[in-house]
Enzyme design. Structure first.
Site: not given
Length: 137
Positions: A93-95, A97, A119
């Site tokens: 998730v996000s970073f 990812g 991401t």
């Protein structure tokens, strides 16, 4: 508290649930002390869930040197190895990812399936939104 010695630092991790193995890699600022977290949702009820505080975050160690995306990915692979996980489903998730993508590139045998949420590919021209540009708002 569960810690694993990987790549010269202590990574804090938690596990819960049963079923197929799933590695969850959190975003920037992810800290398992913050509630609710991934263990409070459906993943822990349907999978053998492993999540950890990435280097420099939460209860994990913070090396006194510069590190790169490859280091984050190598940490994830080393944690899996330390816990006897040959491979797993991976959610980033996000970073996290970005870390998950690097994990898939550097350690493809560890990633059975990959889910990327909120991401980007990172790097020049592909990084997350430049929040420093709207700081004045």
């Amino acid at each position: 508290m569960p810690f694993a010695a990987v790549n010269g630092l202590q990574l804090y991790f938690e596990r819960a649930g049963s079923g197929e193995r799933l590695l969850f890699i959190s975003g920037t600022g992810g800290d398992l002390r913050v509630k609710p977290n991934v263990f409070d949702g459906g993943l822990a009820r349907n999978f053998q869930l492993l999540a950890y505080d990435q280097r420099g975050l939460g209860r994990s160690g913070k090396p006194e040197l510069d590190y790169a995306m490859a280091d984050y990915a190598d940490d994830a692979a080393a944690l899996m190895a330390a816990l006897g996980w040959g491979q797993a489903l991976v959610v980033g998730v996000s970073f996290g990812g970005m870390v998950a993508q690097e994990l898939a590139l550097r350690h493809p045998s560890r990633v059975r399936r990959l889910v990327l949420a909120c991401t980007s590919p990172g790097g020049a021209g592909g990084a997350s939104f430049p929040f420093h540009e709207i700081e004045h708002l």
